[in-house]
Design a protein around this motif. Structure first.
Motif, mmCIF file in Angstrom:
data_model
loop_
_atom_site.group_PDB
_atom_site.id
_atom_site.type_symbol
_atom_site.label_atom_id
_atom_site.label_comp_id
_atom_site.label_asym_id
_atom_site.label_seq_id
_atom_site.Cartn_x
_atom_site.Cartn_y
_atom_site.Cartn_z
ATOM 1 N N GLU A 87 29.473 37.586 1.432
ATOM 2 C CA GLU A 87 28.637 36.519 1.988
ATOM 3 C C GLU A 87 27.770 37.025 3.136
ATOM 4 O OE1 GLU A 87 31.829 36.414 1.451
ATOM 5 O OE2 GLU A 87 32.510 34.471 0.692
ATOM 6 N N VAL A 121 24.038 38.486 2.728
ATOM 7 C CA VAL A 121 22.866 37.794 2.190
ATOM 8 C C VAL A 121 22.307 36.702 3.103
ATOM 9 C CG1 VAL A 121 23.545 38.293 -0.171
ATOM 10 C CG2 VAL A 121 24.272 36.135 0.877
ATOM 11 N N ILE A 122 23.004 36.435 4.189
ATOM 12 C CA ILE A 122 22.605 35.323 5.057
ATOM 13 C C ILE A 122 21.559 35.761 6.079
ATOM 14 C CG2 ILE A 122 23.422 33.720 6.844
ATOM 15 C CD1 ILE A 122 24.453 32.956 4.159
ATOM 16 N N GLN A 123 20.549 34.916 6.286
ATOM 17 C CA GLN A 123 19.563 35.127 7.350
ATOM 18 C C GLN A 123 19.735 34.018 8.383
ATOM 19 O OE1 GLN A 123 15.390 35.009 6.156
ATOM 20 N NE2 GLN A 123 14.847 36.347 7.847
ATOM 21 N N THR A 124 20.099 34.401 9.592
ATOM 22 C CA THR A 124 20.408 33.380 10.604
ATOM 23 C C THR A 124 19.187 32.897 11.362
ATOM 24 O OG1 THR A 124 20.846 35.146 12.160
ATOM 25 C CG2 THR A 124 22.748 34.207 11.017
ATOM 26 N N GLY A 164 16.448 35.484 3.231
ATOM 27 C CA GLY A 164 17.800 34.996 2.929
ATOM 28 C C GLY A 164 17.768 33.823 1.961
ATOM 29 N N THR A 165 16.733 33.717 1.128
ATOM 30 C CA THR A 165 16.601 32.535 0.264
ATOM 31 C C THR A 165 16.704 32.861 -1.219
ATOM 32 O OG1 THR A 165 14.209 32.725 0.184
ATOM 33 C CG2 THR A 165 15.126 31.372 1.959
ATOM 34 N N PHE A 166 17.045 34.091 -1.555
ATOM 35 C CA PHE A 166 17.198 34.405 -2.978
ATOM 36 C C PHE A 166 18.623 34.896 -3.234
ATOM 37 C CE2 PHE A 166 15.365 37.942 -0.672
ATOM 38 C CZ PHE A 166 16.083 39.056 -1.085
ATOM 39 N N ALA A 167 19.172 34.450 -4.355
ATOM 40 C CA ALA A 167 20.591 34.731 -4.618
ATOM 41 C C ALA A 167 20.791 36.108 -5.237
ATOM 42 C CB ALA A 167 21.154 33.662 -5.546
ATOM 43 N N LEU A 182 24.614 37.544 13.323
ATOM 44 C CA LEU A 182 25.217 36.899 12.167
ATOM 45 C C LEU A 182 26.696 36.596 12.393
ATOM 46 C CD1 LEU A 182 24.782 36.325 9.001
ATOM 47 C CD2 LEU A 182 25.688 38.633 8.670
ATOM 48 N N VAL A 242 26.215 30.828 -1.169
ATOM 49 C CA VAL A 242 25.868 30.648 0.248
ATOM 50 C C VAL A 242 24.371 30.555 0.521
ATOM 51 C CG1 VAL A 242 27.987 31.754 0.978
ATOM 52 C CG2 VAL A 242 25.931 33.145 0.703
ATOM 53 N N ILE A 243 23.550 30.752 -0.507
ATOM 54 C CA ILE A 243 22.103 30.805 -0.306
ATOM 55 C C ILE A 243 21.494 29.408 -0.361
ATOM 56 C CG2 ILE A 243 19.929 31.609 -1.315
ATOM 57 C CD1 ILE A 243 21.455 33.859 -0.126
ATOM 58 N N GLN A 244 20.573 29.147 0.550
ATOM 59 C CA GLN A 244 19.785 27.916 0.515
ATOM 60 C C GLN A 244 18.341 28.286 0.211
ATOM 61 O OE1 GLN A 244 19.726 25.559 4.167
ATOM 62 N NE2 GLN A 244 19.307 23.718 2.995
ATOM 63 N N ARG A 272 19.601 24.166 7.762
ATOM 64 C CA ARG A 272 20.302 25.363 8.209
ATOM 65 C C ARG A 272 21.652 25.546 7.494
ATOM 66 N NH1 ARG A 272 18.391 28.244 12.002
ATOM 67 N NH2 ARG A 272 20.428 28.993 12.665
ATOM 68 N N GLY A 307 22.238 27.192 4.999
ATOM 69 C CA GLY A 307 22.395 28.537 4.443
ATOM 70 C C GLY A 307 22.242 29.608 5.511
ATOM 71 N N THR A 308 22.544 29.278 6.752
ATOM 72 C CA THR A 308 22.306 30.246 7.832
ATOM 73 C C THR A 308 23.588 30.694 8.532
ATOM 74 O OG1 THR A 308 22.009 28.505 9.477
ATOM 75 C CG2 THR A 308 20.028 29.263 8.326
ATOM 76 N N PHE A 309 24.728 30.343 8.009
ATOM 77 C CA PHE A 309 25.973 30.818 8.630
ATOM 78 C C PHE A 309 26.770 31.618 7.595
ATOM 79 C CE2 PHE A 309 26.434 26.497 7.105
ATOM 80 C CZ PHE A 309 27.631 26.496 6.405
#
Lengths: 439, 439, 439, 439
Positions: free
Chosen positions: C32, C35-38, C95-98, C157, D35-37, D93, D95-97
């Motif tokens: 997890e 792939v996350i962009q905070t 951080g928006t593509f799976a 993050l 986890v992606i938004q 937000r 998908g940001t954590f």
């Protein structure tokens, strides 16, 4: 239908009186006042003067032989939202250009009025006479609408710095209250008279209304203050979700134009800054605020069918009346319509003679009243005017009645005004209703 | 230092002439023009009139016994950005209030001028005489700065609809070109004369300058058009990353005020819409555009030390000159400074007599010139004025010289003007430079 | 220069070790986390892994005969900002593509590493051998930079949820303080060694530095807390105008990662949530905060020339040293560089043996230090890498030194790091300076 | 009503099956996918898993003696919009954590399920048994709603990269077309059965419906493509003003998931990228697009009363049917509801046996259908669930029916779904209607 020549004379007279009513409103303005835009929803008076003139110039372009456009730039500056007429200035930039001067816009008005006079004189000889007459009529109704917007805009711009030419004393009123019960049933909603109405009021059609109760008069400042004092603006429970977001984003704490000084509530208006008049209808509330109040009070807003029924249904005669009070409005009631305006809503309970058959008062002439009805076309709706009413059939709520800023000729029990639920710069109030029996 | 009484007389005279120069600029304006804000970076003329007056009113509040504030609301409306003086209207809302009227702002000016006159008459008797004199001087310099901003703002507002009271014919000029080479070495940068200068020009201090070459004259329209024609605005390679983002976001295709009609380039200005004058300095370019051009041309922008050296270093005498052309400016050169303005940059190569010792022309009086130097304090910098210059020491680039809109009394070889790199509403141009030998 | 074969072997070795250092940092991550962009300034670890690989794939496309692109979509997803390589995903959407999955990105790395190995084996036979070697070297330096960014991004993050593989105890340090005075004079700024450096460090060139004093060690948490406690974040006087706007917009009250609990200040980091360590350098402050502190303390930030002089100028020998401590770094100092990291700045005063000739400590390996110098090209600058350093020469400030997150091979006294003045997600601190004598 | 013990057993069974249906949908996902938004309106699957669990945890907090919150941070992360339950993460937000990991969220589900099991076992002994049962039921309905949202969100996230566990072949269908005419009259709108329904479907109440015609089947891709090919997306005349603004701002050219390649239209979906299936219902259109098509076609969208009448009114029997096809749904029709889904709308005309009494097909199980009705409370509405349905009664339009992503247990002819008019990420289509006789 009357012979064309009579209609023409009437048209010419009406044209002159409507056009001068617009400039009458502007008479107390300074030059600076004409050009300022205070907010994105507000238009500067210069723009209203130009836009209402542009409307007729578009007619001249199509129908007056040899007509030459007054100034090509005005086509861009004074179109409001008509895609059919080409590019136009963004709405929020109506206060960002210095020229034309106000004087030149008045020249523009005179030039177009003069050309319109030529057109109307020869209308009989033109093949499109009927279409022209119809469009002139629409243009005048359009201008009347802008007169009301002008009043709202000037209030936002100047408020108590604007001095109306005439300012009448407010009537006294015996307090009334409570609600009336209306039996409901099949009701014929909408306009089916023979005079002018907008396409969105048509066709008149049957709806079924359940038994309901509705307030005899608009919610007053005193009543609304109780909601404010009870923490209404800081309790999410009363609010629609998007309303609650608005309250927090804009930090709303009371209706627009209310101000708190030393713990007391005041209201700023054309009459100056006055301590809150307990007995006057609350105005300048958004749909969100009206709905929140109603929920807090254990009620709801009426539908537009309920409102119209309360305003004009005569259960004795079994028919709709043209006006709440019959065909002849009592003189006293007229006092609060625009041409002779109080420039303020009258105290709740005024105009006893203007009571509707069901016993409601002040459904016209004080404040527009929010209904819970979506602004949507009636079944069988046919657009009669391009881009006039039908492109707005979304995300807006219907208001009924008319305010002290509504020109008298614009008042009808079937008139459907509409605004977005977060707007409150217009003279908007409300009364509550409730369903007596749902089944 | 001169006796106080002389200084006072001079102050009073200067006060009067500076204050009236501001209103002189406004003389051709219509009332509407005073109040409109066309863009967030622009301020309406009414606001400039009010703000420059507010500056002196703040002085009166502190130092004139018994002075009463003219109108409390003006403290809010006419403060620009001074946190020390309380809340103020947001910059982008300077064109959203209708009142005070223009006439009332002129009254305000007169009232403050009159009170200032009382203050200056009695200045000798006041314990804070020196501080007052210093602040008055700052207030006058401040007002002179606003005169220049007024010219920029009026251009954005009205452009060729503004008719300057006097408009002189442009001089003819023999074309010159090429660059001059300057040896460099230790150079004393900044102001150390005995007259007024801003704190940001001080202290004068030693810097080391490598040998460099610099253009004899500003880049011309013709030269810049070659960059445009070569696709300069659509090739990312020439641009700083943030500049390239700006070009695309704003869809820039040429300098501000350039217009293309039927394939030809025109420029709109106080003289009307004219076909692009090949031989005049390019103006209204941002730092991004200047830097992109320089990269395309295989050069770079000068540092402010290089610029100042090119403007006033006399290698024969081994000293800096007060003006590029010595102590006495040739009369012809004066023609292009504000008080007797051409309202246009003069053709490149004009003012041969005003050549700097190094052989550069037009470093003053035509266009401000972008340098690649960050606007930052000089070593040993001490702020002398609160919130005046030092709070801006970030994200801005220094411009040197002065434009045809710069008041003559404001010209110094050491003057540091500063703008954000994306701004181009001021009269900004540039000349290129290059390092001859890096080591 | 060494024979090509030696260079190749070295390149191959370095390639392997740099590439594996990147994945080492990621070893403690969960899927997890990759792939996350905070926040907009942060990039997900998956993206760093992909982007650094993409860099080498671009090289393979140009130079490895028969190379086929691994996945066309990756060209779009993993380009960062290189206009020369076509369209790319917006930075804030990293951080928006799976997909691709993390596993597939590791496959991608392996495939590209394997192809790179083939390329490097045959490099001698290729006509562009020199260009390839140069680009590989740049790619490795680029990847090392991203290793540091990875550490910052992972901190944002996960902060104390990230468990570094190795975590060493912090050294003890005798408190030192005060400042050193440096005489100034002509100083040769920038890189002129024979090893790798970025183009923006070149050419080395003379500058003149006035006599100045500089802190012996970075400003500590304790010192910075005094500024906070003194109301520093709520007093406009200390702040640059744009910094003050930022403080209010973001509601900053202390450095990033500081938290207040029950009146005590804590700092969250890789070691967990710890009470503020008084004696450690303050980190995660923006330029605005550093400059505000310095103004409050009556000082200023150093220029980059001052900083470099303090770091490496040996007045006795009259020359610049390669490292502050000479050619051989004391072993203890190494401890705080990335490969064997403390994952925390060491207490102020640590590493006595690593004192610079002028007597300053911790100029490297604890926190990057803000200077007041604009990030701009040195005179005579020539870009050596397309779109690498030169497109950023605007609106950024130079930081010098290096932090505990800086890979050891990336440390140079001449290295110019740069960030916007409002950024504080990197390990940024500062020390103060002042001009002793301006003239 | 059944004895409590029976109800409990049923509750426990239903609880287990609903909860596992949610995780079944997620079975094909990779960890990254959870986890992606991808967009502000979309929620990551991890969030759905957490949020639906949080809903039951809130119940446990109130009613299970001794229950301890699983993780305080989850209360913040997994609340959606319930002001009554405190602060929560902003919707955009989600998908940001990075943490909790997916595995930990599954642990959370198991822990809460286990506690729920304890609660349900002892429900008889609790004084609030009825309230608990009612809230559990609501929680299950809530979770079923989120199952459908999950399907939409996964489509936006992965589209053809998601591989449903079962994918059935689409049925063949004989083409049908045309419209049916319905006489209208007094109709009883809303739910009055004895099973579960939402408060917004109640109370059932009389409305009057004018004679109208309605399409026998949803508008197909082929029909909608004709609108596209006719320039529908570039002609303002068909659009509501706010719809037209959206079309231009978002550069819409076709329904979501349509792609044009080499002049042909394709649609991307769970079955991959397929050439546009002419005969399938158009889906993923906003209200704006549906209304624009209808205007272009000379029709309008139905009201929700018309839609419900067409779906279940049996004029022969003079009563509403529970389902369009009577009490027993034909087996074939079931095939297209979620539990055994086609993961695609079936071709228009499928399910002949599922025809409504009026002759309409596919009113359920293929696509939600936009109506022109505002989402507003029915007369006599009483909120039964806090902050569940009633806070959304503004700016949304009612959709009726149900899509192939709608769980079977969630289908009712009276179910009122609602979305903003610009939304199109759900499986939304429409059919047209028209008023036969307005009076």
């Amino acid at each position: 239908m009357a012979p064309v020549s009579d209609r023409i004379e009437l048209l010419i007279d009406t044209f002159a009186s409507v056009r001068s009513a617009t400039t009458d409103i502007c008479q107390p303005l300074e030059v600076e006042d004409y050009v300022i835009q205070t907010a994105v929803y507000m238009s500067p008076p210069r723009w209203h003067l130009g836009h209402t003139t542009w409307f007729f110039e578009m007619l001249l372009k199509s129908h007056l032989p040899g007509y030459e456009v007054y100034d090509e730039r005005f086509l861009y500056l004074f179109n409001s939202y008509y895609d059919g007429f080409g590019k136009r200035i963004d709405r929020h930039r109506r206060g960002t250009f210095a020229r034309p001067t106000v004087a030149r816009v008045y020249d523009y008005r005179r030039a177009v009025d003069s050309a319109m006079s030529r057109l109307l004189q020869q209308i009989d000889s033109l093949p499109a006479a009927d279409e022209i007459a119809r469009t002139v009529r629409l243009g005048l109704e359009h201008e009347i609408q802008h007169q009301e917007l002008l009043v709202y805009d000037i209030k936002h711009l100047l408020c108590d710095e604007y001095k109306p030419v005439r300012l009448h004393p407010l009537p006294a009123a015996a307090p009334i209250g409570g609600e009336v019960e209306i039996e409901g049933g099949i009701f014929r909603l909408g306009y089916d008279g023979g005079d002018f109405s907008y396409d969105n009021e048509q066709p008149a059609h049957r709806v079924f209304v359940l038994p309901f109760a509705i307030d005899r008069r608009p919610v007053t400042n005193e009543e609304f203050r109780a909601f404010v004092d009870d923490g209404g603006y800081s309790d999410y429970r009363w609010w629609l979700s998007e309303g609650w977001a608005k309250v927090r984003a804009e930090q709303w704490e009371a209706p627009l134009y209310w101000e708190q000084h030393d713990g007391l509530w005041f209201e700023r208006g054309y009459r100056g800054l006055r301590e809150l008049a307990a007995n006057e209808p609350v105005t300048h509330v958004s749909f969100y605020e009206a709905a929140a109040y109603a929920k807090w009070a254990g009620k709801r807003l009426p539908t537009e069918a309920e409102w119209e029924m309360a305003a004009c249904w005569d259960p004795i005669r079994g028919e709709k009346l043209k006006f709440p009070w019959g065909d002849e409005a009592p003189a006293e009631h007229h006092a609060n319509l625009f041409e002779n305006a109080l420039w303020n809503p009258a105290p709740a309970g005024s105009f006893a003679a203007g009571e509707s058959p069901s016993g409601c008062r002040q459904m016209i002439g004080d404040a527009w009243e929010w209904t819970m009805s979506d602004y949507a076309p009636y079944p069988g709706f046919k657009p009669q005017f391009d881009e006039y009413n039908d492109k707005w059939f979304i995300n807006q709520k219907v208001l009924r009645g008319g305010s002290y800023a509504t020109p008298r000729s614009h008042i009808r029990t079937t008139y459907r005004n509409f605004f977005h639920p977060d707007e409150r710069w217009m003279v908007s109030g409300f009364r509550c209703a409730r369903t007596i029996q749902a089944d």
